[in-house]
Design a protein around this motif. Structure first.
Motif, short mmCIF file in Angstrom:
data_model
loop_
_atom_site.label_atom_id
_atom_site.label_comp_id
_atom_site.label_asym_id
_atom_site.label_seq_id
_atom_site.Cartn_x
_atom_site.Cartn_y
_atom_site.Cartn_z
N GLU A 13 26.55 50.57 42.22
CA GLU A 13 27.12 50.99 40.94
C GLU A 13 27.51 52.46 40.98
N GLU A 14 26.59 53.28 41.51
CA GLU A 14 26.85 54.72 41.58
C GLU A 14 28.04 55.01 42.49
N GLY A 15 28.09 54.39 43.66
CA GLY A 15 29.20 54.61 44.58
C GLY A 15 30.52 54.17 43.98
N PHE A 16 30.53 53.05 43.25
CA PHE A 16 31.75 52.55 42.62
C PHE A 16 32.26 53.56 41.59
N ARG A 17 31.35 54.08 40.79
CA ARG A 17 31.76 55.05 39.76
C ARG A 17 32.41 56.28 40.40
N ARG A 18 31.84 56.76 41.49
CA ARG A 18 32.41 57.94 42.15
C ARG A 18 33.80 57.65 42.68
N SER A 47 26.28 47.22 52.46
CA SER A 47 25.24 46.20 52.33
C SER A 47 25.64 45.29 51.18
N ASP A 48 25.15 44.05 51.21
CA ASP A 48 25.47 43.12 50.12
C ASP A 48 24.92 43.60 48.79
N TYR A 49 23.72 44.20 48.81
CA TYR A 49 23.13 44.64 47.54
C TYR A 49 24.00 45.71 46.88
N LYS A 50 24.51 46.64 47.69
CA LYS A 50 25.43 47.64 47.12
C LYS A 50 26.71 46.97 46.62
N ALA A 51 27.17 45.94 47.34
CA ALA A 51 28.38 45.23 46.93
C ALA A 51 28.17 44.54 45.58
N PHE A 52 27.00 43.92 45.39
CA PHE A 52 26.71 43.28 44.10
C PHE A 52 26.74 44.31 42.97
N GLY A 53 26.18 45.49 43.22
CA GLY A 53 26.21 46.56 42.22
C GLY A 53 27.63 46.99 41.91
N ALA A 54 28.46 47.10 42.95
CA ALA A 54 29.86 47.49 42.74
C ALA A 54 30.59 46.45 41.91
N ILE A 55 30.34 45.18 42.17
CA ILE A 55 30.98 44.11 41.40
C ILE A 55 30.53 44.17 39.94
N ASP A 56 29.25 44.40 39.71
CA ASP A 56 28.74 44.52 38.34
C ASP A 56 29.41 45.67 37.61
N GLU A 57 29.57 46.81 38.29
CA GLU A 57 30.19 47.97 37.66
C GLU A 57 31.67 47.69 37.37
N ALA A 58 32.34 46.98 38.28
CA ALA A 58 33.74 46.61 38.03
C ALA A 58 33.84 45.72 36.79
N LYS A 102 31.82 45.64 34.23
CA LYS A 102 31.58 46.45 33.03
C LYS A 102 32.85 47.18 32.60
N ARG A 103 33.70 47.53 33.56
CA ARG A 103 34.93 48.25 33.26
C ARG A 103 36.10 47.32 32.95
N GLY A 104 35.82 46.02 32.95
CA GLY A 104 36.87 45.06 32.66
C GLY A 104 37.82 44.83 33.81
N MET A 105 37.42 45.21 35.02
CA MET A 105 38.27 45.03 36.20
C MET A 105 38.00 43.67 36.83
N LYS A 106 39.06 42.99 37.24
CA LYS A 106 38.93 41.68 37.86
C LYS A 106 38.77 41.83 39.37
N VAL A 107 37.78 41.10 39.92
CA VAL A 107 37.55 41.05 41.36
C VAL A 107 37.91 39.64 41.84
N PRO A 108 38.86 39.50 42.77
CA PRO A 108 39.49 40.52 43.61
C PRO A 108 40.89 40.94 43.16
N GLU A 109 41.35 40.45 41.99
CA GLU A 109 42.74 40.70 41.61
C GLU A 109 43.07 42.19 41.49
N GLU A 110 42.13 42.97 40.93
CA GLU A 110 42.38 44.40 40.73
C GLU A 110 41.64 45.28 41.73
N SER A 154 27.14 33.80 44.47
CA SER A 154 27.47 34.75 43.40
C SER A 154 28.87 34.45 42.88
N TYR A 155 29.22 35.07 41.75
CA TYR A 155 30.59 34.92 41.25
C TYR A 155 31.20 36.29 41.07
N PRO A 156 32.29 36.58 41.77
CA PRO A 156 32.86 35.72 42.82
C PRO A 156 31.94 35.69 44.04
#
Length: 375
Positions: free
Chosen positions: A260-265, A280-291, A293-301, A316-318
């Motif tokens: 989440e932190e890395g995604f925000r930066r 790592s997958d755990y960091k990837a899950f956090g990044a997806i969660d943060e996306a 929250k921002r209303g961003m579509k994964v993987p479209e955006e 997981s979804y996706p």
């Protein structure tokens, strides 16, 4: 079987002694093939487990050599064999937690070690070397050494001491080639390259990376190699390396909050990336969660790539695109080197690098049209 077993000698030892007798009598000559484990068990009227152990001990004692996929053969000079066979293999570690060992990197590696051990009648155990760096009190045990993590206090000088004690060791995950200790590692450089190349193949040209470390200069061995793979893939596509696209996040245990932190930066950049490689997958899950929250579509955006292939990544979804490190094979190779390839006092550097596998799933897709490579 040529004769009846009349004494109380264990059956595996009887098989060993009988094969040695045939070698000494010239009935078995150098490079002659031996029956398979199944056929040997039938010939001696015993179990396959017994024949596996007999063959394993003959290999370790230098009477027999193996060729993968072809079978077992008589050594050229078995009369000089003096090595004592390994009866147990220990995965020696320092301060790893049981919870941490549930990660597929470790659990799959343990399964790989145990597969080889079970096939050859060898015991397998975990062993914490503790603050005093103490190995099991068994000079004939095989040691698979998991030496370093970000928070342990392993003393590398112990390696030299153990070498002087003629300990049969192979290291995994981390390695010390200057000491000539055999090692098996996952090729993290190739893993980082595969992850980045996958995103490049989808048309992404501005790719961020979230990596564990206090700074780019304070990244451990495995993450440093993944970063090198990332840079190599970019360079092959003539894409300049941009330090702004590296988000270093502090932490020891991989957590979603780090992603989440890395995604925000990365999203705060004037020109944010269209894809992110979270190491790592755990960091990837956090990044997806943060996306999300921002209303961003994964993987479209935004495309997000993980690393490790933890079990939940397939559900997981996706579903998460990731890299499987093939650590079951890593465990198998570490055990095979100890049991079949290492000679006491041989002084040779045995090594193997396990190539990871790209797993393409739903979290990665083509770069957004407006930002895709015009070519």
């Amino acid at each position: 079987m040529d004769g009846e077993k009349m004494d109380k000698t264990p059956m595996y030892q009887y098989v060993i002694n009988d094969i040695k007798r045939k070698i000494e009598a010239g009935e078995l000559k150098p490079h002659d093939p031996l029956p398979s484990q199944i056929d040997l068990a039938k010939a001696y009227g015993t179990s396959e487990i017994t024949s596996r152990r007999a063959l394993s001990d003959l290999v370790q004692e230098g009477y027999v050599y193996r060729i993968r996929g072809k079978g077992s053969f008589i050594q050229e000079n078995p009369a000089f064999a003096e090595a004592k066979p390994i009866r147990s293999i220990y995965l020696a570690h320092l301060n790893h937690t049981i919870e941490g060992f549930n990660h597929p990197f470790f659990s799959n590696m343990f399964d790989g070690i145990n597969t080889v051990c079970e096939e050859n009648g060898i015991d397998f155990h975990l062993w914490d070397i503790g603050p005093d760096n103490v190995l099991p009190n068994d000079p004939h045990a095989g040691i698979i050494l998991l030496t370093s993590t970000a928070n342990d206090s392993f003393d590398p000088s112990r390696l030299t001491v153990w070498q002087q004690e003629n300990r049969r060791m192979v290291t995994v995950h981390f390695y010390y080639p200057h000491l000539g200790i055999p090692y098996v590692i996952v090729d993290n450089l190739t893993g980082g390259y595969l992850a980045t190349q996958h995103l490049l193949s989808l048309g992404h040209r501005r790719i961020g990376i979230i990596i564990t470390g206090n700074s780019i200069l304070e990244v451990n061995q495995e993450f440093s190699l993944r970063l090198q793979g990332y840079r190599l893939a970019l360079s092959q596509h003539q894409i300049p390396f941009d330090p702004d696209l590296i988000a270093c996040v502090s932490g020891f245990d991989e957590r979603a909050e780090m992603g989440e932190e890395g995604f925000r930066r990365l999203m705060a950049l004037d020109e944010p990336p269209t894809a992110i490689f979270a190491t790592s997958d755990y960091k990837a899950f956090g990044a997806i969660d943060e996306a999300r929250k921002r209303g961003m579509k994964v993987p479209e955006e935004i495309s997000i790539m993980g690393y490790d292939d933890v079990k939940v990544s397939a559900y997981s979804y996706p579903t998460l695109s990731t890299v499987n490190q093939n650590t079951h094979k890593l465990g198998e190779r570490a055990a095979e080197i100890l049991l079949f390839e290492m000679k006491e006092g041989g002084g040779q550097l045995l090594k193997d690098e396990i190539v990871p596998t790209l797993i393409q799933r739903g979290s990665t897709g083509p770069a957004p049209r407006r930002q895709a490579d015009p070519s």
